[in-house]
Design a protein around this motif. Structure first.
Motif, short mmCIF file in Angstrom:
data_model
loop_
_atom_site.label_atom_id
_atom_site.label_comp_id
_atom_site.label_asym_id
_atom_site.label_seq_id
_atom_site.Cartn_x
_atom_site.Cartn_y
_atom_site.Cartn_z
N UNK A 290 -6.14 14.61 6.20
CA UNK A 290 -6.78 14.93 7.47
C UNK A 290 -8.27 14.61 7.46
N UNK A 291 -8.90 14.81 6.32
CA UNK A 291 -10.34 14.49 6.21
C UNK A 291 -10.60 13.02 6.52
N UNK A 292 -9.63 12.16 6.19
CA UNK A 292 -9.79 10.72 6.41
C UNK A 292 -8.98 10.25 7.62
N UNK A 293 -8.57 11.18 8.49
CA UNK A 293 -7.76 10.84 9.65
C UNK A 293 -6.54 10.02 9.25
N UNK A 294 -6.01 10.32 8.06
CA UNK A 294 -4.79 9.72 7.51
C UNK A 294 -4.94 8.22 7.24
N UNK A 295 -6.16 7.75 7.12
CA UNK A 295 -6.41 6.36 6.75
C UNK A 295 -6.62 6.25 5.24
N UNK A 296 -6.15 5.19 4.65
CA UNK A 296 -6.38 4.96 3.22
C UNK A 296 -6.06 3.50 2.90
N UNK A 297 -6.45 3.05 1.73
CA UNK A 297 -6.20 1.68 1.30
C UNK A 297 -5.13 1.63 0.21
N UNK A 298 -4.36 0.56 0.22
CA UNK A 298 -3.43 0.26 -0.86
C UNK A 298 -3.89 -1.03 -1.53
N UNK A 299 -4.10 -0.95 -2.83
CA UNK A 299 -4.54 -2.11 -3.61
C UNK A 299 -3.38 -2.52 -4.52
N UNK A 300 -2.91 -3.75 -4.36
CA UNK A 300 -1.77 -4.24 -5.13
C UNK A 300 -2.21 -5.33 -6.08
N UNK B 189 -14.40 7.09 5.05
CA UNK B 189 -13.30 6.44 5.76
C UNK B 189 -12.67 7.42 6.74
N UNK B 190 -12.75 7.10 8.02
CA UNK B 190 -12.09 7.91 9.05
C UNK B 190 -12.01 7.07 10.33
N UNK B 191 -11.47 7.65 11.39
CA UNK B 191 -11.26 6.89 12.62
C UNK B 191 -12.56 6.57 13.36
N UNK B 192 -13.65 7.21 12.96
CA UNK B 192 -14.94 6.89 13.58
C UNK B 192 -15.59 5.68 12.93
N UNK B 193 -15.32 5.49 11.65
CA UNK B 193 -15.95 4.39 10.92
C UNK B 193 -15.06 3.17 10.82
N UNK C 162 -4.17 1.16 5.45
CA UNK C 162 -2.92 1.64 6.06
C UNK C 162 -3.30 2.54 7.24
N UNK C 163 -2.86 2.14 8.44
CA UNK C 163 -3.21 2.92 9.63
C UNK C 163 -1.99 3.39 10.42
N UNK D 179 -15.93 5.14 1.33
CA UNK D 179 -15.65 6.17 0.33
C UNK D 179 -14.24 6.71 0.59
N UNK D 180 -13.28 5.92 0.18
CA UNK D 180 -11.87 6.28 0.35
C UNK D 180 -11.42 7.06 -0.88
N UNK D 181 -11.07 8.33 -0.69
CA UNK D 181 -10.63 9.17 -1.81
C UNK D 181 -9.12 9.26 -1.91
N UNK D 182 -8.44 8.38 -1.19
CA UNK D 182 -6.98 8.34 -1.24
C UNK D 182 -6.45 6.94 -1.55
#
Length: 478
Positions: free
Chosen positions: A63-73, A4-8, A88-89, A233-236
């Motif tokens: 930073x590895x994920x360009x500050x992108x991540x998912x929130x699952x509620x 997961x990053x800004x390229x993908x 979350x972007x 592969x979101x590690x956050x």
């Protein structure tokens, strides 16, 4: 599977208008999630830069994920299960001010900066002896804020429109007032001048807030399954409950500038937090603190396990309706609706809210959350509320560290735990042990012997738990 990053993943770019002190799970699943919602729903158009409050933290991973991540509620709404997942972007950057001070400085001197959000833990809003506000950066959070604001004041020559708003999320009463008080102390100690303090008073807003959402964090037990669902592969990834509430004490100008409520979010604007906080702390937090030792002594591990035990659910429901809510100012029907919504969350089948986590620092939590209801109930009825009083007895047995073949790891101020467990291991009678523990004002912060009959009734319940078992006593008090 893609990283997961800004390229993908095609992300939105937003102007940075918010600094966020704290990179932990809660802020990312609560405040950033709300900002993300507002950006999508009402063209809020505000980006966030996360500032790591301590030297070590999650910034490298962000930073590895360009500050992108998912929130699952996951949760329950009107009795029905509900889930949602979104990326979350809104976070545009993450920085470590200890190693990237100049970049950090550029952000807080930006003319676009409007809002600072913080969750630096209860210990974050505190004084540091001989604080150096000229350090790069200062050690404490209030020191960082004082430096940030003074440099901003000088950089913009005291311009009125360059003031900043603060939303504090730390779990202490009147959190923003506490921050403002220390900032002003630092300004005075460092002779920063009346012009600066006047600018602070007139152009900066320190807004106390009360936050409510259970965030369990990174789902390590089923992360592979979740990543497979996401396709990244979101590690956050952050997991939390669907329910959310943010109560903010703020003037009208702040409400108009940050209209989160217009995005369909459960944000409540208040002139005075006192009554609302009292309601939330007594009903939600008070229920957690009363239930936790009872659930643990009964062999349960989570809130839902405990509430699936009818004895415990009856105990809490009756405690709230008979011993807590009647002492809270406000419309009884509205209070009942509020309590029903709160207690519905205890049945959430998705969230593993561990009792051992809630048990952290239970001595101070019980005093803050449950003792006021004991005192008010005693004044109102002339009798001690049996369920709340019983919860203290269960707490003392829990702090013993073992019960009925179960062992517990007690996490609290070490000297408090040592004192209580030394009393339990002494040759005194149970009555004498309980009296000694409850008489220690250093542990409790108050004189519990001053509450008429309280020590005697707690002692009676402790003896009953030890002699007859938690279930037998619970059947009598529930």
């Amino acid at each position: 599977m893609q990283n997961l990053n800004s390229k993908t993943l095609n992300r939105e770019e937003y102007p940075v208008k918010i600094l966020q002190f704290g990179e932990g799970n809660f802020l990312r699943a609560f405040v950033d999630w709300m900002i993300n919602k507002a950006n999508k729903e009402i063209d809020f158009n505000k980006g966030v830069v996360i500032v790591q409050p301590l030297e070590n933290g999650l910034v490298p991973m962000l930073k590895e994920q360009d500050c992108l991540y998912h929130v699952k509620l996951e949760g329950v709404k009107d009795g029905n299960p509900i889930t949602s997942t979104e990326v979350i972007d809104c976070v545009q950057d993450a920085i470590n001010p200890y190693s990237e001070y100049e970049k950090y400085q550029q952000y807080f001197l930006s003319p676009d900066l409007e809002l600072v959000v913080s969750n630096t833990t209860e210990a974050g809003i505190s004084r540091v002896e001989n604080e150096d506000i000229y350090a790069k950066p200062p050690k404490s959070f209030p020191g960082k804020v004082c430096q940030l604001l003074y440099q901003r004041y000088e950089h913009f020559n005291g311009a009125a429109d360059k003031g900043v708003t603060f939303f504090c999320c730390e779990l202490i009463e009147k959190n923003a007032d506490a921050l403002k008080e220390i900032v002003f102390e630092l300004a005075e100690q460092n002779n920063l001048g009346e012009g600066f303090t006047s600018w602070l008073n007139e152009n900066c807003h320190f807004c106390s807030t009360l936050v409510d959402r259970i965030v369990t964090g990174f789902p390590k037990d089923n992360i592979k399954e979740i990543q497979s669902e996401l396709g990244y592969e979101d590690n956050l990834v952050v997991v939390g409950e669907y329910f959310h509430l943010w109560a903010i004490e703020a003037p009208q100008v702040v409400r108009e500038k940050f209209p989160f409520d217009k995005a369909g979010l459960h944000v409540v604007w208040l002139d005075d937090m006192t009554q609302f906080r009292d309601k939330k702390v007594r009903i939600l937090n008070g229920s957690h603190s009363a239930m936790t030792p009872v659930g643990l002594l009964s062999g349960h591990q989570t809130v839902m396990e405990s509430f699936n035990d009818k004895l415990i659910s009856d105990f809490i429901q009756n405690m709230v309706s008979e011993e807590v809510s009647p002492n809270i100012a406000g419309d009884p029907e509205a209070l009942k609706q509020f309590a029903d919504e709160i207690l519905e969350r205890f049945y959430n089948p998705y969230i593993k809210h561990y009792l051992k986590d809630i048990s952290l620092n239970s001595t101070s939590k019980w005093i803050t959350r449950d003792l006021p209801s004991v005192i008010d109930s005693l004044k109102r009825t002339g009798e001690l509320p049996k369920r709340l009083t019983f919860s203290m007895a269960a707490l003392l047995v829990f702090y013993k560290g073992e019960y009925n073949g179960l062992t517990f790891s007690v996490t609290d101020t070490p000297e408090y735990v040592e004192f209580i467990q030394n009393e339990w291991q002494s040759d005194k009678s149970t009555d004498a042990k309980v009296e000694a523990i409850l008489s220690n004002q250093q542990v409790w912060g108050v004189d519990l012997k001053a509450v008429d009959g309280f020590v005697e009734k707690v002692t009676e319940y402790v003896n009953a738990i030890l002699n007859d078992g938690i279930k037998t006593v619970l059947e009598k008090v529930a």
